[in-house]
Write a protein that holds these residues in place. Sequence first.
Motif, mmCIF file in Angstrom:
data_model
loop_
_atom_site.group_PDB
_atom_site.id
_atom_site.type_symbol
_atom_site.label_atom_id
_atom_site.label_comp_id
_atom_site.label_asym_id
_atom_site.label_seq_id
_atom_site.Cartn_x
_atom_site.Cartn_y
_atom_site.Cartn_z
ATOM 1 N N SER A 29 0.800 -1.214 0.324
ATOM 2 C CA SER A 29 0.015 0.170 -0.145
ATOM 3 C C SER A 29 0.986 1.185 -0.122
ATOM 4 O O SER A 29 2.049 1.204 -0.512
ATOM 5 N N SER A 67 -7.225 -0.640 -1.842
ATOM 6 C CA SER A 67 -6.172 -0.083 -0.956
ATOM 7 C C SER A 67 -4.972 -0.381 -1.412
ATOM 8 O O SER A 67 -4.014 0.185 -0.609
ATOM 9 N N PHE A 68 -4.526 -1.280 -2.196
ATOM 10 C CA PHE A 68 -3.108 -1.767 -2.475
ATOM 11 C C PHE A 68 -2.761 -1.433 -3.837
ATOM 12 O O PHE A 68 -3.533 -1.610 -4.788
#
Length: 127
Positions: A29, A67-68
């Motif tokens: 992330s 999110s990553f």
Amino acid sequence: MNLKIEFAENLVSLSLIRQKNIPCLCRVSGSPFEVVFQSPLQDVVGVVDGWDRKLLEERAVVGAGGSFTHYKHGMVTLSEIQMGLYNIIDLSFFYSDYGWCPILIGGVYAPPGNFLDDEREDTIGRL
């Protein structure tokens, strides 16, 4: 690159860290870079330090949405430095369109990947 992780102290863990190309899930992330081991292995998460985002992204395509920046199945080979700290010897991410993309080989960054298809002409915006 090093992996900070606390494996359970048992024969399974001792056997696991001696293996080459251990299957894992790699999650990158904004800053944390996590390596996750899941069933049938022990469920445990470690954090990678000593990595360079630019060098990683030259070897692993960035994803979009979520999110990553990277959320990939991988393979990792470790060498114990001390309890809870391991040197990452080999690391690869798997992409369905590129196959295995080596990140580290023998403890050093692999050559950058060639993710552009030079054979195919760019026709975006051309009619």
